[in-house]
Design a protein around this motif. Sequence first.
Motif, PDB file in Angstrom:
ATOM      1  N   ASP A 148       0.796  -1.228   0.000  1.00  0.00           N
ATOM      2  CA  ASP A 148       0.000   0.000   0.000  1.00  0.00           C
ATOM      3  C   ASP A 148       0.832   1.282   0.000  1.00  0.00           C
ATOM      4  O   ASP A 148       0.293   2.373   0.053  1.00  0.00           O
ATOM      5  N   GLU A 155       0.044   3.656  -3.002  1.00  0.00           N
ATOM      6  CA  GLU A 155      -1.247   4.321  -2.822  1.00  0.00           C
ATOM      7  C   GLU A 155      -1.127   5.441  -1.794  1.00  0.00           C
ATOM      8  O   GLU A 155      -1.723   6.515  -1.965  1.00  0.00           O
ATOM      9  N   MET A 156      -0.336   5.230  -0.757  1.00  0.00           N
ATOM     10  CA  MET A 156      -0.137   6.289   0.234  1.00  0.00           C
ATOM     11  C   MET A 156       0.582   7.483  -0.379  1.00  0.00           C
ATOM     12  O   MET A 156       0.303   8.640  -0.045  1.00  0.00           O
ATOM     13  N   TYR A 200       0.275   8.376  -3.482  1.00  0.00           N
ATOM     14  CA  TYR A 200      -0.735   9.045  -4.303  1.00  0.00           C
ATOM     15  C   TYR A 200      -1.771   9.788  -3.467  1.00  0.00           C
ATOM     16  O   TYR A 200      -2.427  10.708  -3.962  1.00  0.00           O
ATOM     17  N   ALA A 201      -1.907   9.432  -2.218  1.00  0.00           N
ATOM     18  CA  ALA A 201      -2.827  10.167  -1.345  1.00  0.00           C
ATOM     19  C   ALA A 201      -2.380  11.611  -1.156  1.00  0.00           C
ATOM     20  O   ALA A 201      -3.182  12.479  -0.812  1.00  0.00           O
ATOM     21  N   GLN A 202      -1.106  11.868  -1.413  1.00  0.00           N
ATOM     22  CA  GLN A 202      -0.593  13.233  -1.287  1.00  0.00           C
ATOM     23  C   GLN A 202      -0.944  14.103  -2.496  1.00  0.00           C
ATOM     24  O   GLN A 202      -0.902  15.334  -2.406  1.00  0.00           O
ATOM     25  N   THR A 249      -3.691  13.207  -4.911  1.00  0.00           N
ATOM     26  CA  THR A 249      -5.009  12.938  -5.497  1.00  0.00           C
ATOM     27  C   THR A 249      -6.091  13.242  -4.467  1.00  0.00           C
ATOM     28  O   THR A 249      -5.855  13.179  -3.263  1.00  0.00           O
ATOM     29  N   HIS A 296      -8.948  11.578  -4.130  1.00  0.00           N
ATOM     30  CA  HIS A 296      -9.635  10.367  -3.655  1.00  0.00           C
ATOM     31  C   HIS A 296      -8.857   9.155  -4.136  1.00  0.00           C
ATOM     32  O   HIS A 296      -8.321   9.153  -5.252  1.00  0.00           O
ATOM     33  N   GLN A 297      -8.802   8.107  -3.304  1.00  0.00           N
ATOM     34  CA  GLN A 297      -8.073   6.882  -3.643  1.00  0.00           C
ATOM     35  C   GLN A 297      -8.930   5.668  -3.280  1.00  0.00           C
ATOM     36  O   GLN A 297      -9.593   5.663  -2.243  1.00  0.00           O
ATOM     37  N   GLU A 298      -8.899   4.675  -4.145  1.00  0.00           N
ATOM     38  CA  GLU A 298      -9.592   3.413  -3.870  1.00  0.00           C
ATOM     39  C   GLU A 298      -8.750   2.252  -4.388  1.00  0.00           C
ATOM     40  O   GLU A 298      -8.249   2.287  -5.520  1.00  0.00           O
ATOM     41  N   TYR A 333      -7.335   8.347  -7.831  1.00  0.00           N
ATOM     42  CA  TYR A 333      -6.509   7.135  -7.960  1.00  0.00           C
ATOM     43  C   TYR A 333      -7.375   5.887  -7.780  1.00  0.00           C
ATOM     44  O   TYR A 333      -8.142   5.786  -6.818  1.00  0.00           O
TER      45      TYR A 333
END
Length: 533
Positions: free
Chosen positions: A122, A125-126, A128-130, A132, A134-136, A162
């Motif tokens: 993960d 994805e973390m 990309y949390a910076q 974006t 929303h992330q799924e 994302y």
Amino acid sequence: MMITLAEYLGRRLTQAGVGHLFGVPGDFNLTLLDHLTTVPGLRWVGSPNELGAGYAADAYARARGLSVIVSTYGVGELSCINAIAGSAAEDVPVVHVVGAPATAAVVGRRKVHHTLADGVFDRFEMAYAQVTVHQESVIAERATEQVDAVLLAAMTHRKPAYLSIPQDLATLLVDPAPLDRPLTPAMPTFPVSLSDRFAAASRPVIVVGHLVARFGLGEAVLAAARQANIPFVTTLAAKGVIDESEPLFRGTYAGTMVDTGAFEQVAGADLVIELGVVHSDVLSGFFTHRQPDDQVIQVGAELLPAAVRALGELSARHRFASVAAAPAACVPAAVVDPHEPLTQDGLWATVQDWLPSGTAVLADTGTSFWGAASLRLPDDTVMVGQPIWNSIGYALPAVLGQGLADPGRRPILFIGDGAAQMTVQELSTIAAHGLTPIIVLLNNRGYTIERALQSPDAGYNDVASWDWSYLASALTGDKVEYRAARTAAELRHSLEVAASATDSLVLIEAELGRYDVPPLLRVLAERNEVLKG
């Protein structure tokens, strides 16, 4: 009848006006691509690398309102993260779809390739949390709900989002029933009453920011301005959103840096309505813009559609008296000898005299953007740049996205040689998809914007010399026409030839001095020096 999750995603994208898939294949996304690319209305656009694909997707979303890039896990998504960060900074709704390792590999913490071989899945994805909104990461029980959440978040906030789809879930069978309800962002009520503000004002002005373009609200803003007789200015990031021939247009607003008339219009207004404006250092003229006060209304992304609707309703009932326009822009017209060696002043004066309407002007960070920023754009001309994120090399792949999203406009690209060396391989994709842009390569043998800012003779601002004629042919075959311009007269002739050569890509190499910069970049360099001091 059940459909695959890949088909569900594809049909959602076509509902939102997406017709192209940008990206690079990789083993973790191959099953997804096998099914996604068979969805009617979606065309695959493969790029040499994920960064270029991300830049192309960014420009596509600016024109269409949404785009998608598909990459593989780890190496692919990290290769693209700079482009996605730029989309976040510039408020562009790009959906990054990642083909991820299979669910069993993640649950079993297997040491698979494209990971750090530690069983952790993960961390990207973390990252990309910076960048974006929303992330799924898809799970079987919520798959279609997660797809919808990502797309709706991007459309609502005009920011990238994302979506990670494990290999084994690309072909998950899902219920297509939700597709009967197209995704529609909610329309909140604008909480600020404009009636009292209108009644108390006599000298209003609208500041049009780049979010007006992202939401496709340019015509609505212009209609409201015309009804109420309100003058408007545009920020550098919103240049071209509304035709600059409009009588109510009062110039490009970047504090005191670009246009004295626009600055005075805003400074003297007793009601300033800022629509989708971001006051970054560059866009604000290094913070010389009018600071917020009780006469300034600032509207961001969440409330922009509602605010424009409220403005239109109120403008239909109120009309302001005309106020004389302030003096025009501060950059004087250059006097050019057409047969002397080409200068920045001569280049932009020649372009200004030649530039046709109905095109898309793309200008890369550096001398290209600051030269294009001083142009008076012809009617029905859009401008694409990246003045907030400022990642050099963006604009060349952006030609691909802009050209595919809006095929009725011929792209005209201005890019420096240093910037072009970053992403020139995308020229092959542009040619392969039948696009015929005009590319003006400003060859000053390095990063001249950096030379203007600091240490002009430093070796780190130089780049290797390339033979652009041979390179263009190597990348495009016989699909390019190359021309060299060493004087304003040669540039004018090359541009005229390019305008008539509508069936081929044209590359014009303009030879310029190593230290020569356009007037606005000189101002930028001076202000940057003051800030450093």
